[in-house]
Design a protein around this motif. Structure first.
Motif, PDB file in Angstrom:
ATOM      1  N   ALA A 199       0.880  -1.294   0.070  1.00  0.00           N
ATOM      2  CA  ALA A 199       0.114  -0.104   0.106  1.00  0.00           C
ATOM      3  C   ALA A 199       0.751   1.382  -0.063  1.00  0.00           C
ATOM      4  O   ALA A 199       0.602   2.132  -0.767  1.00  0.00           O
ATOM      5  CB  ALA A 199      -0.866  -0.044   1.130  1.00  0.00           C
ATOM      6  N   GLU A 200       1.927   1.381   0.830  1.00  0.00           N
ATOM      7  CA  GLU A 200       2.740   2.506   0.826  1.00  0.00           C
ATOM      8  C   GLU A 200       3.255   2.542  -0.551  1.00  0.00           C
ATOM      9  O   GLU A 200       3.612   3.985  -1.009  1.00  0.00           O
ATOM     10  CB  GLU A 200       3.988   2.071   1.882  1.00  0.00           C
ATOM     11  CG  GLU A 200       4.836   3.370   2.257  1.00  0.00           C
ATOM     12  CD  GLU A 200       6.139   2.784   3.047  1.00  0.00           C
ATOM     13  OE1 GLU A 200       7.228   3.065   2.818  1.00  0.00           O
ATOM     14  OE2 GLU A 200       5.839   2.101   3.844  1.00  0.00           O
ATOM     15  N   ILE A 201       3.731   1.751  -1.291  1.00  0.00           N
ATOM     16  CA  ILE A 201       4.485   1.766  -2.634  1.00  0.00           C
ATOM     17  C   ILE A 201       3.622   2.356  -3.695  1.00  0.00           C
ATOM     18  O   ILE A 201       3.670   3.307  -4.424  1.00  0.00           O
ATOM     19  CB  ILE A 201       5.079   0.589  -3.105  1.00  0.00           C
ATOM     20  CG1 ILE A 201       6.335   0.210  -2.104  1.00  0.00           C
ATOM     21  CG2 ILE A 201       5.505   0.641  -4.367  1.00  0.00           C
ATOM     22  CD1 ILE A 201       6.930  -1.257  -2.558  1.00  0.00           C
ATOM     23  N   CYS A 202       2.280   1.796  -3.547  1.00  0.00           N
ATOM     24  CA  CYS A 202       1.079   2.207  -4.473  1.00  0.00           C
ATOM     25  C   CYS A 202       0.924   3.695  -4.250  1.00  0.00           C
ATOM     26  O   CYS A 202       0.491   4.284  -5.161  1.00  0.00           O
ATOM     27  CB  CYS A 202      -0.078   1.489  -4.134  1.00  0.00           C
ATOM     28  SG  CYS A 202       0.282  -0.339  -4.787  1.00  0.00           S
ATOM     29  N   LEU A 203       0.813   4.241  -3.069  1.00  0.00           N
ATOM     30  CA  LEU A 203       0.774   5.489  -2.883  1.00  0.00           C
ATOM     31  C   LEU A 203       1.690   6.512  -3.324  1.00  0.00           C
ATOM     32  O   LEU A 203       1.495   7.698  -3.553  1.00  0.00           O
ATOM     33  CB  LEU A 203       0.514   5.719  -1.023  1.00  0.00           C
ATOM     34  CG  LEU A 203      -0.646   5.362  -0.476  1.00  0.00           C
ATOM     35  CD1 LEU A 203      -0.376   5.453   0.867  1.00  0.00           C
ATOM     36  CD2 LEU A 203      -1.674   6.405  -1.028  1.00  0.00           C
ATOM     37  N   GLN A 204       2.863   5.900  -3.751  1.00  0.00           N
ATOM     38  CA  GLN A 204       4.053   6.955  -4.266  1.00  0.00           C
ATOM     39  C   GLN A 204       3.673   7.015  -5.981  1.00  0.00           C
ATOM     40  O   GLN A 204       4.401   7.566  -6.701  1.00  0.00           O
ATOM     41  CB  GLN A 204       5.119   6.332  -4.241  1.00  0.00           C
ATOM     42  CG  GLN A 204       5.753   6.140  -2.532  1.00  0.00           C
ATOM     43  CD  GLN A 204       6.816   5.303  -2.454  1.00  0.00           C
ATOM     44  OE1 GLN A 204       7.739   5.366  -3.260  1.00  0.00           O
ATOM     45  NE2 GLN A 204       7.031   4.624  -1.385  1.00  0.00           N
ATOM     46  N   ALA A 205       2.641   6.097  -6.471  1.00  0.00           N
ATOM     47  CA  ALA A 205       2.548   6.027  -7.821  1.00  0.00           C
ATOM     48  C   ALA A 205       1.857   7.107  -8.463  1.00  0.00           C
ATOM     49  O   ALA A 205       0.945   7.526  -8.230  1.00  0.00           O
ATOM     50  CB  ALA A 205       1.756   4.672  -8.336  1.00  0.00           C
ATOM     51  N   MET A 222      -5.078   3.406  -1.186  1.00  0.00           N
ATOM     52  CA  MET A 222      -3.853   2.899  -1.988  1.00  0.00           C
ATOM     53  C   MET A 222      -3.215   3.708  -3.166  1.00  0.00           C
ATOM     54  O   MET A 222      -2.365   3.548  -3.691  1.00  0.00           O
ATOM     55  CB  MET A 222      -4.159   1.394  -2.326  1.00  0.00           C
ATOM     56  CG  MET A 222      -4.164   0.414  -1.268  1.00  0.00           C
ATOM     57  SD  MET A 222      -4.559  -1.183  -2.000  1.00  0.00           S
ATOM     58  CE  MET A 222      -3.111  -1.765  -2.570  1.00  0.00           C
ATOM     59  N   VAL A 223      -4.077   4.796  -3.290  1.00  0.00           N
ATOM     60  CA  VAL A 223      -3.970   5.760  -4.373  1.00  0.00           C
ATOM     61  C   VAL A 223      -3.997   6.963  -4.224  1.00  0.00           C
ATOM     62  O   VAL A 223      -4.709   7.522  -3.223  1.00  0.00           O
ATOM     63  CB  VAL A 223      -5.268   5.468  -5.414  1.00  0.00           C
ATOM     64  CG1 VAL A 223      -5.017   6.292  -6.721  1.00  0.00           C
ATOM     65  CG2 VAL A 223      -5.277   3.857  -5.736  1.00  0.00           C
ATOM     66  N   LYS A 224      -2.907   7.625  -4.446  1.00  0.00           N
ATOM     67  CA  LYS A 224      -2.564   9.281  -4.418  1.00  0.00           C
ATOM     68  C   LYS A 224      -3.572   9.946  -5.036  1.00  0.00           C
ATOM     69  O   LYS A 224      -3.938   9.591  -6.250  1.00  0.00           O
ATOM     70  CB  LYS A 224      -1.152   9.553  -4.400  1.00  0.00           C
ATOM     71  CG  LYS A 224      -0.637   9.782  -5.664  1.00  0.00           C
ATOM     72  CD  LYS A 224       0.852  10.149  -5.590  1.00  0.00           C
ATOM     73  CE  LYS A 224       1.353  10.555  -7.028  1.00  0.00           C
ATOM     74  NZ  LYS A 224       2.774  10.870  -6.946  1.00  0.00           N
ATOM     75  N   ASP A 225      -3.854  11.090  -4.782  1.00  0.00           N
ATOM     76  CA  ASP A 225      -4.697  12.144  -5.540  1.00  0.00           C
ATOM     77  C   ASP A 225      -3.873  12.463  -6.947  1.00  0.00           C
ATOM     78  O   ASP A 225      -2.694  12.659  -6.813  1.00  0.00           O
ATOM     79  CB  ASP A 225      -4.854  13.512  -4.752  1.00  0.00           C
ATOM     80  CG  ASP A 225      -5.641  13.225  -3.379  1.00  0.00           C
ATOM     81  OD1 ASP A 225      -6.577  12.251  -3.643  1.00  0.00           O
ATOM     82  OD2 ASP A 225      -5.818  13.844  -2.641  1.00  0.00           O
ATOM     83  N   GLY A 226      -4.622  12.348  -7.962  1.00  0.00           N
ATOM     84  CA  GLY A 226      -4.144  12.671  -9.092  1.00  0.00           C
ATOM     85  C   GLY A 226      -3.490  11.515  -9.959  1.00  0.00           C
ATOM     86  O   GLY A 226      -2.681  11.842 -10.944  1.00  0.00           O
ATOM     87  N   ALA A 227      -3.350  10.524  -9.433  1.00  0.00           N
ATOM     88  CA  ALA A 227      -2.563   9.156  -9.842  1.00  0.00           C
ATOM     89  C   ALA A 227      -3.468   8.797 -11.402  1.00  0.00           C
ATOM     90  O   ALA A 227      -4.705   8.991 -11.511  1.00  0.00           O
ATOM     91  CB  ALA A 227      -2.695   8.014  -8.971  1.00  0.00           C
ATOM     92  N   ILE A 228      -2.883   7.951 -12.270  1.00  0.00           N
ATOM     93  CA  ILE A 228      -3.452   7.455 -13.384  1.00  0.00           C
ATOM     94  C   ILE A 228      -3.503   5.858 -13.193  1.00  0.00           C
ATOM     95  O   ILE A 228      -2.372   5.529 -12.850  1.00  0.00           O
ATOM     96  CB  ILE A 228      -2.697   7.706 -14.650  1.00  0.00           C
ATOM     97  CG1 ILE A 228      -2.460   9.289 -15.098  1.00  0.00           C
ATOM     98  CG2 ILE A 228      -2.976   7.044 -15.675  1.00  0.00           C
ATOM     99  CD1 ILE A 228      -1.446   9.713 -15.861  1.00  0.00           C
TER     100      ILE A 228
END
Length: 291
Positions: A199-205, A222-228
């Motif tokens: 989850a921590e790595i996915c949040l960096q994507a 698991m998803v940061k704002d503005g991710a594709i």
């Protein structure tokens, strides 16, 4: 939030393919020909193959569907593949996976001649992909790259995280995103079942590709704002309220992730349609190489 609509993107690709095939017909040349082998009566496989045949017809590519019962012996299957390998009128061969347990999948993949390997699974195709040589790219990763191109999403300088390491999607996807190409040049992290801080790595994507086959696995946290977000998952989930008794679910919990994403693929209607577009492009490429 932009919905990366596979129907729109694949239609644009198919229109160009249709024009290219029309020129071949105009010149009175042999029409490109794809041969598909289907074993047994797996519902999902039946649907996929029927869709591939239908899409071939739409762009003018000839297709043949060869069926075997689920108890077909491996030698019979390999003999049929060899027959197609030596048939000068066949440009591409695909064997619909998964195969029955008594058949060695790797042997079947390696039996297809590399010049007709439109699924891009042969070790020679994979090796060329790693080395940045022209080759057949596995259809799903190829379709995703075509989608990024259609919507002009450039991964250059972005951090891409791929969940899943299969030879069909995860690994080739990581190679394509990190390749020194216009729609590559991302920094790529591959995650899998043994990744402790997933989850921590996915949040960096900046770009998150979910290809693990677990419905609704990727949640909003698991998803940061503005991710594709690219959802490769396509699983039949039983649902008595649905007309067919099941619904198609992706690996991403779409309703909760979509509001956070800058762009996201729906399921269905996203990557699945682009996979077929990739297969059609591979088939035309095989034809051109044979010509």
């Amino acid at each position: 939030m932009l919905v990366l609509d596979g129907k729109i993107a694949s239609a644009a690709i198919k229109e160009k393919l249709q024009q290219e095939v029309a020129l071949i017909v105009e010149k009175k040349q042999r029409i490109p020909h794809l041969a598909a082998i289907l074993i047994g009566n797996n519902g999902a496989s039946e649907t996929y193959v029927a869709s591939k045949v239908k899409n071939c017809e739409e762009v003018g590519i000839e297709s043949s569907l060869i069926r075997f019962e689920s108890d077909v012996d491996q030698t019979t299957l390999l003999n049929k593949i060899e027959e197609l390998n030596t048939d000068a009128n066949i440009d591409g061969i695909l064997v619909q996976l998964p195969l029955p347990g008594h058949i060695n999948e790797q042997k079947v993949i390696e039996a297809i001649h590399p010049t007709k390997d439109v699924d891009g699974f042969h070790p020679i195709s994979a090796g060329k992909l790693v080395q940045g040589m022209q080759t057949f790219i596995p259809a799903t990763p190829y379709g995703i790259m075509l989608m990024l191109e259609h919507y002009n999403i450039q991964p250059k300088g972005k951090h891409a995280v791929v969940i899943g390491r299969s030879n069909i999607v995860g690994r080739p996807m990581s190679i394509l995103l990190s390749s020194n190409t216009k729609y590559g040049n991302a920094t790529v992290t591959i995650c899998h079942s043994h990744t402790p801080n997933l989850a921590e790595i996915c949040l960096q994507a900046d770009i998150l590709v979910a290809a693990l086959g677990k419905p609704g696995f990727v949640k909003a946290n698991m998803v940061k704002d503005g991710a594709i977000v690219i959802d490769v998952g396509i699983t039949r989930v039983e649902d008595n309220t649905a007309k067919k008794g099941f619904r198609i679910k992706g690996d991403v919990a779409y309703d909760e992730v979509a509001p956070k994403a800058a762009a996201i693929t729906p399921v269905p209607g996203g990557v699945g349609l682009m996979t077929i577009a990739g297969l059609l492009k591979n088939t035309l490429q095989a034809y051109q190489q044979h010509q």
